[in-house]
Scaffold this motif. Structure first.
Motif, mmCIF file in Angstrom:
data_model
loop_
_atom_site.group_PDB
_atom_site.id
_atom_site.type_symbol
_atom_site.label_atom_id
_atom_site.label_comp_id
_atom_site.label_asym_id
_atom_site.label_seq_id
_atom_site.Cartn_x
_atom_site.Cartn_y
_atom_site.Cartn_z
ATOM 1 N N MET A 165 -6.284 0.625 3.816
ATOM 2 C CA MET A 165 -4.996 0.027 3.465
ATOM 3 C C MET A 165 -5.198 -1.098 2.457
ATOM 4 O O MET A 165 -4.465 -1.228 1.481
ATOM 5 C CB MET A 165 -4.305 -0.509 4.717
ATOM 6 C CG MET A 165 -2.871 -0.945 4.467
ATOM 7 S SD MET A 165 -2.154 -1.817 5.855
ATOM 8 C CE MET A 165 -2.775 -3.473 5.575
ATOM 9 N N PHE A 204 -2.663 7.691 4.276
ATOM 10 C CA PHE A 204 -2.336 6.314 4.644
ATOM 11 C C PHE A 204 -3.178 5.895 5.839
ATOM 12 O O PHE A 204 -3.363 6.656 6.786
ATOM 13 C CB PHE A 204 -0.844 6.185 4.987
ATOM 14 C CG PHE A 204 -0.423 4.781 5.306
ATOM 15 C CD1 PHE A 204 -0.351 3.820 4.314
ATOM 16 C CD2 PHE A 204 -0.115 4.418 6.608
ATOM 17 C CE1 PHE A 204 0.046 2.526 4.603
ATOM 18 C CE2 PHE A 204 0.277 3.118 6.921
ATOM 19 C CZ PHE A 204 0.357 2.176 5.906
ATOM 20 N N ASP A 205 -3.694 4.682 5.774
ATOM 21 C CA ASP A 205 -4.583 4.155 6.818
ATOM 22 C C ASP A 205 -3.741 3.580 7.967
ATOM 23 O O ASP A 205 -3.489 2.387 8.029
ATOM 24 C CB ASP A 205 -5.493 3.080 6.194
ATOM 25 C CG ASP A 205 -6.422 2.431 7.194
ATOM 26 O OD1 ASP A 205 -6.618 3.003 8.278
ATOM 27 O OD2 ASP A 205 -6.941 1.338 6.889
ATOM 28 N N TYR A 206 -3.333 4.456 8.889
ATOM 29 C CA TYR A 206 -2.456 4.026 9.989
ATOM 30 C C TYR A 206 -3.150 3.048 10.925
ATOM 31 O O TYR A 206 -2.546 2.071 11.372
ATOM 32 C CB TYR A 206 -1.968 5.244 10.781
ATOM 33 C CG TYR A 206 -1.009 6.119 10.015
ATOM 34 C CD1 TYR A 206 0.330 5.761 9.894
ATOM 35 C CD2 TYR A 206 -1.450 7.298 9.395
ATOM 36 C CE1 TYR A 206 1.223 6.558 9.183
ATOM 37 C CE2 TYR A 206 -0.570 8.092 8.677
ATOM 38 C CZ TYR A 206 0.765 7.725 8.584
ATOM 39 O OH TYR A 206 1.639 8.508 7.870
ATOM 40 N N LEU A 238 1.145 4.499 -2.818
ATOM 41 C CA LEU A 238 1.032 5.917 -2.466
ATOM 42 C C LEU A 238 2.326 6.684 -2.728
ATOM 43 O O LEU A 238 2.305 7.804 -3.242
ATOM 44 C CB LEU A 238 0.648 6.062 -0.986
ATOM 45 C CG LEU A 238 -0.710 5.492 -0.565
ATOM 46 C CD1 LEU A 238 -0.917 5.656 0.937
ATOM 47 C CD2 LEU A 238 -1.846 6.190 -1.314
ATOM 48 N N ARG A 288 0.827 -1.209 0.000
ATOM 49 C CA ARG A 288 0.000 0.000 0.000
ATOM 50 C C ARG A 288 0.861 1.259 0.000
ATOM 51 O O ARG A 288 0.577 2.219 -0.725
ATOM 52 C CB ARG A 288 -0.915 -0.012 1.231
ATOM 53 C CG ARG A 288 -1.771 1.243 1.411
ATOM 54 C CD ARG A 288 -2.674 1.490 0.229
ATOM 55 N NE ARG A 288 -3.538 2.641 0.445
ATOM 56 C CZ ARG A 288 -4.140 3.318 -0.524
ATOM 57 N NH1 ARG A 288 -3.967 2.961 -1.795
ATOM 58 N NH2 ARG A 288 -4.913 4.347 -0.246
ATOM 59 N N LEU A 289 1.926 1.269 0.791
ATOM 60 C CA LEU A 289 2.827 2.424 0.813
ATOM 61 C C LEU A 289 3.439 2.663 -0.569
ATOM 62 O O LEU A 289 3.610 3.824 -0.982
ATOM 63 C CB LEU A 289 3.936 2.202 1.845
ATOM 64 C CG LEU A 289 3.573 2.467 3.309
ATOM 65 C CD1 LEU A 289 4.716 2.038 4.213
ATOM 66 C CD2 LEU A 289 3.247 3.947 3.532
#
Length: 468
Positions: A258, A201-203, A75, A71-72
């Motif tokens: 995410m 970002f979905d932390y 992005l 996912r990172l």
């Protein structure tokens, strides 16, 4: 120089070669360390229960972070994350080589695993993005060959390095390989295209998923040693399940999750991952117990056992690119279904072996399972990765790698537990041979049933991205 490479008609193959360096390094390190464990145990004065964390910490870290780094990369950019993966892996490897006590080695294996997760989660995404559909299966098939060669080379290379330069050399060998790979990333990989939408970002999702996977895998990997009904194992599994349920609920609410769960409404993506996970569960049941059969029952020395164990990855390495190329022309359904069926037949063959089987009696089973795995993996990976939109390739690649690792972990855990429950003993004395064989045959039959189930599931993928 870079402009010449980029403008070359073979540019996509240079990209594949760059990705292959990272894939080879990560898989090599996954297998090379096992041969060094007895030496590390002696020199760092570690008992077996502590030593297992050298392997377990690496596995837990990679598996729990694959979708996160996928996912990172979607992005931040795949080139950036892949390049950082090399640097982190190099740092972790150098620190592993400097370890003076076992817990420092475990901690630095976690650093190494962070880099490996960054590499493994992005490899299929980079290949899928750069290759057209008509060549995608062939490219992913060659990647499968690299994976097989990394696994094949690890034990042999590790043994040579330990003999010549000591156990620390198996970690230091990654430094020059990693530097070569990082230089190739800078020179070869295409520039990242900025994400114009600036998605957050979905932390919360990343944290709940990572912790959930760590607790769940911690319970699964230690269930046999600690006892499946022991409080630590039960609590680890329960906490892991609760956190993963929380993750799913979170992902359904956030605007930019995410892992977009709608990916699993995509039939080829869902079917491919489900069949892939089951295939690894079946294969690793045999991969775990077969060495004990060869050395504990047939009394082969490590060299003889190693020759037989090499047949599987060699067969897979030969078959995977051929199967991948064929899937570009004919689609994945026939190849994946046939591959899983052949795997099941190979496991059935292993269930017929006796306690007095000759060296040559083992070979057909190893060839069949290697042929089946090679036929299945490349078309299946191509089908999965071709079924998602370009902006989701990173997370899709992370999930695909996650499923593979989960299959390995679950395959090892269930096979060992069932084998033990049926009275099998890893190093049997003459009076325990019959119990060993009975337990081994039963485990192989269950693994066969899993492979055939996966074949039925794979046959039901109704659509796929056709070559253009």
């Amino acid at each position: 120089m870079f402009d010449n490479i980029k403008n070359s008609p073979n540019y996509r193959w240079y990209v594949l070669a760059t990705v292959a360096v990272g894939t080879f390094m990560a898989t090599l390190d996954g297998s090379i360390v096992n041969v060094a464990l007895p030496t590390i145990s002696h020199q760092l004065n570690s008992n077996l229960s502590t030593l297992q964390w050298v392997v377990t910490a690496y596995l837990l870290t990679i598996t729990s972070l694959l979708p996160v780094f996928g996912r990172l990369a979607d992005l931040m950019g795949r080139k950036k994350v892949f390049g950082y993966g090399f640097l982190v892996f190099i740092l972790g490897s150098a620190l592993c080589g400097l370890a003076q006590n076992i817990w420092f080695l475990v901690a630095t294996r976690v650093v190494q695993a962070l880099g490996a997760a960054m590499l493994m989660s992005n490899s299929p995404a980079i290949i899928t993005a750069i290759f057209p559909p008509k060549e995608r299966g062939k490219a992913l098939g060659l990647t499968g060959t690299v994976v097989a060669l990394g696994s094949l080379t690890g034990p042999a290379l590790g043994g040579i390095l330990i003999k010549l330069a000591g156990w620390r050399s198996i970690f230091y060998i990654n430094v020059p390989i990693g530097l070569l790979g990082f230089a190739a990333v800078l020179l070869v990989l295409p520039k990242d295209v900025p994400n114009k939408e600036k998605e957050p970002f979905d932390y919360l999702g990343a944290l709940s998923f990572t912790l959930g996977m760590i607790f769940l895998l911690l319970g699964i990997t230690n269930g046999e040693d600690w006892g499946w009904s022991s409080l630590p194992v039960l609590m680890s599994i329960i906490i892991g399940i609760i956190l993963l349920i929380s993750f799913i609920l979170t992902e359904r609410k956030v605007t930019h999750p995410m892992i977009n769960l709608s990916l699993f409404r995509n039939r080829p993506f869902l079917i491919g991952n489900l069949a892939g996970g089951l295939s690894f569960i079946a294969m690793f049941a045999n991969n775990m117990i077969l060495p004990f059969y060869l050395q504990g029952v047939l009394n082969y020395d490590p060299a003889q056992a190693g020759m037989l164990l090499m047949i599987f990855p060699i067969t897979m390495a030969i078959t995977a690119p051929i199967s991948g190329n064929a899937s570009d022309k004919f689609g994945p359904v026939f190849l994946t279904t046939t591959g899983l069926t052949i795997t099941g037949v190979g496991l059935l063959y292993f269930s017929t072996l006796s306690a007095s089987a000759s060296f040559y009696h083992i070979i057909p089973g190893a060839i069949l399972t290697g042929l089946g795995a090679g036929m299945f993996q490349s078309p299946n990976n191509s089908s999965v990765m071709s079924s998602v939109p370009p902006q989701k390739l990173g997370v899709a690649g992370g999930i695909n790698s996650l499923v593979r690792n989960l299959g390995m972990v679950i395959g090892i855990a269930w096979s060992v537990s069932l084998f033990d429950a049926l009275g099998g003993v890893a190093s049997p004395n003459p009076s325990q041979i019959d119990a060993f064989m009975s337990a081994y045959h039963y485990v192989m039959l269950v693994a066969m049933a899993i492979a055939f189930t996966a074949a039925v599931i794979s046959f039901n993928r109704k659509s796929y991205a056709k070559a253009q």
